[in-house]
Design an enzyme around this catalytic site. Structure first.
Site, PDB file in Angstrom:
ATOM      1  N   LYS A   1      -4.539   8.598  -3.966  1.00 47.86           N
ATOM      2  CA  LYS A   1      -5.904   8.333  -4.427  1.00 47.86           C
ATOM      3  C   LYS A   1      -6.789   9.565  -4.306  1.00 47.86           C
ATOM      4  CE  LYS A   1      -5.562   3.506  -3.058  1.00 47.86           C
ATOM      5  NZ  LYS A   1      -5.523   2.676  -4.275  1.00 47.86           N
TER       6      LYS A   1
ATOM      7  N   HIS B   1      -9.463  -4.994   1.280  1.00 50.53           N
ATOM      8  CA  HIS B   1      -8.234  -4.948   0.484  1.00 50.53           C
ATOM      9  C   HIS B   1      -7.176  -5.754   1.251  1.00 50.53           C
ATOM     10  CE1 HIS B   1      -4.539  -3.066  -1.147  1.00 50.53           C
ATOM     11  NE2 HIS B   1      -5.272  -2.671  -2.169  1.00 50.53           N
TER      12      HIS B   1
ATOM     13  N   ASP C   1     -10.591   1.827   7.198  1.00 48.68           N
ATOM     14  CA  ASP C   1      -9.751   1.999   6.017  1.00 48.68           C
ATOM     15  C   ASP C   1     -10.491   2.936   5.069  1.00 48.68           C
ATOM     16  OD1 ASP C   1      -8.468   1.860   3.597  1.00 48.68           O
ATOM     17  OD2 ASP C   1      -8.429  -0.335   3.483  1.00 48.68           O
TER      18      ASP C   1
ATOM     19  N   CYS D   1      -6.260  -6.523  -5.629  1.00 45.34           N
ATOM     20  CA  CYS D   1      -5.734  -6.722  -4.259  1.00 45.34           C
ATOM     21  C   CYS D   1      -6.859  -7.006  -3.274  1.00 45.34           C
ATOM     22  CB  CYS D   1      -4.918  -5.530  -3.780  1.00 45.34           C
ATOM     23  SG  CYS D   1      -3.503  -5.174  -4.801  1.00 45.34           S
TER      24      CYS D   1
HETATM   25  N1  PMP Z   1      -7.363  -0.069   1.227  1.00 39.89           N
HETATM   26  C1  PMP Z   1      -8.117   0.112   0.148  1.00 39.89           C
HETATM   27  C2  PMP Z   1      -9.609   0.013   0.265  1.00 39.89           C
HETATM   28  C3  PMP Z   1      -7.513   0.417  -1.071  1.00 39.89           C
HETATM   29  O1  PMP Z   1      -8.274   0.596  -2.164  1.00 39.89           O
HETATM   30  C4  PMP Z   1      -6.103   0.511  -1.148  1.00 39.89           C
HETATM   31  C5  PMP Z   1      -5.391   0.817  -2.450  1.00 39.89           C
HETATM   32  N2  PMP Z   1      -5.888   0.104  -3.565  1.00 39.89           N
HETATM   33  C6  PMP Z   1      -5.374   0.317   0.012  1.00 39.89           C
HETATM   34  C7  PMP Z   1      -6.029   0.038   1.182  1.00 39.89           C
HETATM   35  C8  PMP Z   1      -3.883   0.404   0.034  1.00 39.89           C
HETATM   36  O2  PMP Z   1      -3.474   1.688  -0.334  1.00 39.89           O
HETATM   37  P1  PMP Z   1      -1.954   1.980  -0.693  1.00 39.89           P
HETATM   38  O3  PMP Z   1      -1.547   0.967  -1.721  1.00 39.89           O
HETATM   39  O4  PMP Z   1      -1.981   3.356  -1.235  1.00 39.89           O
HETATM   40  O5  PMP Z   1      -1.172   1.858   0.566  1.00 39.89           O
END
Ligand code: PMP
Length: 403
Positions: free
Chosen positions: A227, A124, A201, A365
């Protein structure tokens, strides 16, 4: 078949009753964010009605209630992740802030020109950009573990890329774009043997598969509350005790100090050292309620049911003419990603929305991994324990009418 009553759990989620474009909502955008059970919503209300106060600072009844609620939430997070001690849990805004905290504290102190930071092609943007910012400051180099055609990281390449120059290995446990579950145990173990800092992560793994940090033993693990059925704007960083002890402060301000004079300031031990200012107290309390809720169902039960649902959905989607699944690793969780011949992903997303079905259509993203498959977008339904086979059937039926 689930070991819990999905229909009765669904009734805990007010938003699942919503109607969208004349249809009962189907929420298949769980990788972006999850819906909240009334246990979490009610906990937030209870906090603001009966406990609201700033924490740690004032000696009165409500300060004690708020502090207890906040620290109980920290303990709940620690228990849920299998962290040895609550003091190893730092509350932050989410996975993104957690990764930036690590890059800007440990990274700034330890990374020098010539050092290498190793991530995977699946990451991400939150696990790419903070390292790029660090690299711009320090002159270090970013290295990327490639993936195979199923979207799994190539462990042979990982072994080749892991050298004495590698100072940080930061990988996602579950890919939000493809759903790949990476062999994070092997990656962490090898990286530690090589003397690198290990960062996991867990934004997409904590809600869907059981985490045992005592066994995995990474240096850092991050996740986001929203999440895992909790509020937005709250998440956590887990850090190994010895690393946190020597970690320099990040943001300065109230809460994180032991003593301040105009010449010199001393800092609190972890976790307070990393929680400057008034944080998202209610959010943390809500996250604690979400974790209690998930623990009540049992994360192993959730993982087993979601695995069944993922296999069911994978088999059904494979039968849709012209549909190509992206990400076909043997080990996956929650996320399906696909493209449909003759349609742009946004068109598919819009057509599903007309039927009340919420999916993400875009780059999620995670642009580098989609480009690896020659794409700039996919359609991404992502599953949670409140989803059902009947909902998958409606998704597939709608896709078939498009064909
Ligand atoms: N890492 C991963 C694998 C994610 O799926 C996400 C959220 N889509 C994030 C990091 C970032 O999370 P947040 O936007 O809640 O900070």
């Amino acid at each position: 078949a689930p070991t819990f009553d999905v229909d009765s759990l669904r009734r805990d989620f007010p938003l699942l009753d919503e109607r969208v474009n004349g249809h009962q909502l189907i929420w298949f955008d769980n990788a972006a964010t999850t819906q909240k059970p009334r246990q979490v919503i009610d906990r937030l209300t209870h906090f603001y009605r009966h406990e609201n106060s700033n924490i740690h600072r004032a000696a009165h009844e409500l300060a004690a209630r708020a502090t207890d609620a906040y620290e109980n939430a920290r303990a709940a997070v620690a228990r849920f992740l299998g962290a040895p001690a609550p003091e190893q849990i730092i509350f932050v805004r989410g996975a993104t802030e957690g990764l930036n905290l690590i890059a800007q504290t440990w990274g700034r102190r330890h990374i020098r020109e010539g050092d290498e930071i190793l991530i995977s092609h699946l990451e991400h943007h939150a696990n790419i950009v903070p390292w790029q910012l660090l690299i711009a400051e320090t002159g270090a180099t970013l290295r990327v573990i490639p993936v195979d055609d199923t979207g799994q990281v190539r462990m042979d390449e990982f072994s080749r890329l892991l050298t004495e120059k590698t100072k940080i290995v930061a990988v996602s446990h579950v890919s939000n774009a493809l759903g790949t579950v990476t062999p994070v145990e092997d990656i962490v173990a090898a990286a530690k043997r090589a003397g690198a800092l290990t960062v996991v992560d867990g934004a997409q793994s904590a809600p869907h598969i059981g985490i045992d940090l005592a066994a995995l033993a990474p240096d850092f693990f991050v996740f986001s509350g929203h999440k895992i059925y909790g509020p937005t704007g709250i998440g956590a960083v887990y850090g190994a005790a010895d690393i946190l002890r020597e970690l320099p402060p990040w943001q300065g301000g109230g809460n994180m100090i032991a003593e301040v004079t105009m010449d010199h300031t001393t800092f609190q031990p972890p976790p307070a050292r990393f929680e400057a200012g008034t944080g998202n107290i209610a959010g943390a309390v809500g996250l604690g309620a979400a974790i209690d809720y998930v623990s009540g169902i049992g994360i192993e039960n959730i993982a087993a049911y979601e695995h069944f649902l993922l296999e069911y959905a994978t088999a059904a989607l494979r039968e849709v003419p012209g549909l190509r699944l992206i990400g076909t690793a043997a080990d996956k969780a929650s996320v399906l990603s696909f493209v449909l011949d003759g349609y742009r992903p946004e068109q598919v997303g819009r057509a599903l929305n007309e039927q009340g079905i919420a999916v993400r259509a875009g780059h999620h993203c995670a642009q580098p991994i989609l480009r690896r498959f020659g794409l700039d977008a996919t359609v991404r339904p992502s599953l949670a324990f409140y989803n059902t086979c009947a909902e998958v059937d409606r998704l597939v039926a709608t896709l078939r009418t498009l064909r």
